[in-house]
Every structure is written in structure tokens, then in C-alpha cells.
Design an enzyme around this catalytic site. Sequence first.
Site, PDB file in Angstrom:
ATOM      1  N   LYS A 112       0.818  -1.212   0.000  1.00 39.42           N
ATOM      2  CA  LYS A 112       0.000   0.000   0.000  1.00 39.42           C
ATOM      3  C   LYS A 112       0.851   1.260   0.000  1.00 39.42           C
ATOM      4  CE  LYS A 112      -4.257  -1.897   1.813  1.00 39.42           C
ATOM      5  NZ  LYS A 112      -5.119  -2.084   2.977  1.00 39.42           N
ATOM      6  N   LYS A 195      -4.931  -9.656  -8.223  1.00 38.10           N
ATOM      7  CA  LYS A 195      -6.231  -9.974  -7.633  1.00 38.10           C
ATOM      8  C   LYS A 195      -7.235  -8.864  -7.985  1.00 38.10           C
ATOM      9  CE  LYS A 195      -5.676  -7.673  -3.180  1.00 38.10           C
ATOM     10  NZ  LYS A 195      -5.774  -7.667  -1.738  1.00 38.10           N
ATOM     11  N   LYS A 198     -10.587  -3.322  -4.894  1.00 39.56           N
ATOM     12  CA  LYS A 198     -11.372  -2.090  -4.918  1.00 39.56           C
ATOM     13  C   LYS A 198     -10.601  -0.985  -5.610  1.00 39.56           C
ATOM     14  CE  LYS A 198     -13.471  -3.514  -0.672  1.00 39.56           C
ATOM     15  NZ  LYS A 198     -13.192  -3.686   0.739  1.00 39.56           N
TER      16      LYS A 198
HETATM   17  P1  TYM Z   1     -11.239  -6.483   2.519  1.00 41.41           P
HETATM   18  O1  TYM Z   1     -12.276  -5.502   2.857  1.00 41.41           O
HETATM   19  O2  TYM Z   1     -10.098  -6.048   1.670  1.00 41.41           O
HETATM   20  O3  TYM Z   1     -11.884  -7.729   1.805  1.00 41.41           O
HETATM   21  C1  TYM Z   1     -12.959  -8.456   2.367  1.00 41.41           C
HETATM   22  C2  TYM Z   1     -12.767  -9.948   2.122  1.00 41.41           C
HETATM   23  O4  TYM Z   1     -12.716 -10.212   0.708  1.00 41.41           O
HETATM   24  C3  TYM Z   1     -11.566 -10.996   0.413  1.00 41.41           C
HETATM   25  N1  TYM Z   1     -11.095 -10.640  -0.946  1.00 41.41           N
HETATM   26  C4  TYM Z   1     -10.930 -11.514  -1.940  1.00 41.41           C
HETATM   27  N2  TYM Z   1     -11.120 -12.850  -2.001  1.00 41.41           N
HETATM   28  C5  TYM Z   1     -10.855 -13.451  -3.188  1.00 41.41           C
HETATM   29  N3  TYM Z   1     -10.450 -12.773  -4.298  1.00 41.41           N
HETATM   30  C6  TYM Z   1     -10.245 -11.440  -4.271  1.00 41.41           C
HETATM   31  N4  TYM Z   1      -9.844 -10.799  -5.364  1.00 41.41           N
HETATM   32  C7  TYM Z   1     -10.489 -10.754  -3.051  1.00 41.41           C
HETATM   33  N5  TYM Z   1     -10.396  -9.449  -2.687  1.00 41.41           N
HETATM   34  C8  TYM Z   1     -10.779  -9.406  -1.391  1.00 41.41           C
HETATM   35  C9  TYM Z   1     -10.557 -10.628   1.483  1.00 41.41           C
HETATM   36  O5  TYM Z   1      -9.577 -11.631   1.632  1.00 41.41           O
HETATM   37  C10 TYM Z   1     -11.436 -10.486   2.702  1.00 41.41           C
HETATM   38  O6  TYM Z   1     -11.677 -11.741   3.294  1.00 41.41           O
HETATM   39  N6  TYM Z   1      -8.342  -6.815   6.568  1.00 41.41           N
HETATM   40  C11 TYM Z   1      -9.619  -7.243   6.015  1.00 41.41           C
HETATM   41  C12 TYM Z   1     -10.805  -6.726   6.807  1.00 41.41           C
HETATM   42  C13 TYM Z   1     -10.766  -7.103   8.233  1.00 41.41           C
HETATM   43  C14 TYM Z   1     -10.946  -8.408   8.761  1.00 41.41           C
HETATM   44  C15 TYM Z   1     -10.829  -8.277  10.164  1.00 41.41           C
HETATM   45  C16 TYM Z   1     -11.202  -9.645   8.185  1.00 41.41           C
HETATM   46  C17 TYM Z   1     -10.557  -6.271   9.300  1.00 41.41           C
HETATM   47  N7  TYM Z   1     -10.590  -6.977  10.447  1.00 41.41           N
HETATM   48  C18 TYM Z   1     -10.933  -9.381  10.997  1.00 41.41           C
HETATM   49  C19 TYM Z   1     -11.308 -10.750   9.028  1.00 41.41           C
HETATM   50  C20 TYM Z   1     -11.181 -10.604  10.408  1.00 41.41           C
HETATM   51  C21 TYM Z   1      -9.723  -6.680   4.600  1.00 41.41           C
HETATM   52  O7  TYM Z   1      -9.010  -5.793   4.226  1.00 41.41           O
HETATM   53  O8  TYM Z   1     -10.695  -7.184   3.845  1.00 41.41           O
END
Ligand code: TYM
Length: 332
Positions: A112, A195, A198
Site C-alpha cells: 500500500k 487480484k 477495490k
Molecule cells: P477487505 O475488505 O479487503 O476484503 C474483504 C474480504 O474479501 C476478500 N477478498 C478476496 N477474495 C478473493 N479474491 C479477491 N480478489 C479478493 N479481494 C478481497 C478478502 O480476503 C477479505 O476476506 N483486513 C480485512 C478486513 C478485516 C478483517 C478483520 C477480516 C478487518 N478486520 C478481521 C477478518 C477478520 C480486509 O481488508 O478485507
Amino acid sequence: KKRILSGAKPTADSLHLGNYIGAVRNWVDMQAEYDAVFFIPDLHAITVDFEPSELAKRTRVVAAQYIAAGIDPDKSIFFVQSHVPEHAQLAWALNCITGFGEASRMTQFKDKTQKFGADAATLGLFAYPTLMAADILLYQTDLVPVGEDQRQHLELTRNLAQRFNTRYGQTFTVPEATILKATAKIYDLQNPAAKMSKTGESPNGSIQLLEDPKIAVKRIKSAVTDAGTEIRFDPEGKPGVSNLLTIYSTLTGKTVAELETEYQGKMYGHLKVDLAEVMVDFLTPLRNRTNELMADPAELDRLLAQGAERAREIASVTLARVYERMGFLPSL
Ligand code: TYM
């Protein structure tokens, strides 16, 4: 019952297909069998550049999308992270047992700051993983269903839980990641080496769940495919086609092998036309349901307030135990 916990950040106007296939869909499947906690990590959303005037709305949109996708707020605990102050409080305690070097090895921080420039390298972004560990450990979570990109954060969470337990006495359940191999990483439609995200470089590479399904149709039809003509699942040799097959398989419940047989002797174009149709059938009801829920923000807020109350009942017990173990003077 074992407990699961997960969340998706409110950093855009809509979740994308990778969030759905890699995460939310699995949560919905798991909520019947597990004691489930789903939340919206809005404190994490401010670790990168964000728009204050959009944050509340984006938080509600994610909430509406969870429900539209099948999260049941009566069954599962469902809330907004900033409504439960214990998250930030536990994160601070965890910061104090996390090594600077250990945190410096987190690849998402490196990615990032590379992508958004040196100004993006805030303490908040650096501490992102310890806040995430706090999210998980507050609820004595057993399993964390996430996509592949969260694996390293889960490893850190496990290390911190073990370290705390060893240093201050048994306090936390040591959680495990649940990463389903087949759907752990959905790729960018324009660049199947990256991947779907967003903040993808190519807006045409992702499918936003709330966008007009016509746009999704265009994006699938213009998805990058591979040399050759054969429709075969081969992530190394045919990453583009394989990604489409994964998406197709998840949305229809057909296995990839069944799809390979079905498309034997057919062309990439056939696959895309059919997948586009599957996508419209998937997106249309999800989008309508989300918009219905968004039309009544007061009801959404009520559900979230109810969820925060249930969450705090659990989180406050864990935090009190942490403070006690660390030896803080109790407040009367
Ligand atoms: P975030 O908001 O980036 O994404 C949410 C979930 O979607 C999954 N994901 C994907 N899976 C497959 N292919 C993709 N291209 C793809 N892009 C995103 C992510 O792996 C995620 O599971 N840090 C986390 C949010 C968070 C969290 C937590 C998750 C904060 N605290 C505690 C679990 C437990 C995140 O950035 O997700």
C-alpha cells in the site's frame, strides 16, 4: 459451537465480486453451523485516504450488501467496528507486544505504501494488522473465513495471541484462517496476474456488485483470455479462462470439471456469453435487495445498534480480562 468472525471494509461504493466469492458467500454458508460474528471494519477504512462525507454511507452500503447476500442479523452478530470501542482499546494493548520488525514484514503495508506513496505510510496503516488481531481476539474466535490476501495477518494474529497467553496467562483462543483454495483469489478480469480489488488499476477488471449489470456484461465480454482456444482449467497456462471458470462455477454450483465438459469444442466467446447471463441473474436480485435495504437507513441503523450491543457483551468481557492480566488499576 465454534465461533467464526470476518468483515469487509467500507472503502468503496460497493463490494466487488472478489469480496463476494472469496469471503461473503462463505460466511453465509457457515452461519448456520457456527456461532457467527460479522462486522464492518470502518476503523480500518481510514488507514488509507478516505472521504469523510462518504464513510457513513459506505458503511451502510456494506451492511445492506451483507444482508442482501444472506447474512441474517438475527442469527449472526452483525455490527460496525467503531460502535464497539473495545476494538481500538485492545489494539493498543496488542501494539505494545508487537515488534516493530514484525509489523514491518507485513506485505500489505509495503504494497500500500508503494502504491499510494510515502505520505500514505501513517502509523494507522502500520498498525492495521494489530487492529485486525484485536477484532478477532476480542470474540475468542476459532475460525476466520477470508481470502488469500489476509493469510499473513492471520499468522500475526496467532502469534500475538500465543505471545499474550504465554506472557500474561491464558486469555485468548488462538484462531485459524479458513481460506477455501478454489476461491481464495479471484483475479482482475483485465490482468489475471493481479487480484480483483477495490483499487484496481483497471476499473474494467473488476465487477462491482451494485453497478448496473449491463456494465458487468461488458466487462465479462471484454475479459482478457489466453492464447489458444481450448476451455480448460489451467491457472498457470490459462489464468484468464481459469478465473472465468472459477467465477462461473461458484455462481452456478456446477463443478469446474462439469463446465470443462460442457464447453468442450466451444469457443471463449460462448463461455463469456453464458457467464454474462449467469452474472446478470446473480447481480440483479442482489442489487435490488441492497437498494431496498438502503431505502430504509433507519432500520439498518437499528439492526447495527442491536448488533453492537450484542458484540459489546462479549468484547467487554475479553477486554476486562486483558486489562486485569496486564495489571492495570481497575477503575471503580
Ligand atoms: P477487505 O475488505 O479487503 O476484503 C474483504 C474480504 O474479501 C476478500 N477478498 C478476496 N477474495 C478473493 N479474491 C479477491 N480478489 C479478493 N479481494 C478481497 C478478502 O480476503 C477479505 O476476506 N483486513 C480485512 C478486513 C478485516 C478483517 C478483520 C477480516 C478487518 N478486520 C478481521 C477478518 C477478520 C480486509 O481488508 O478485507
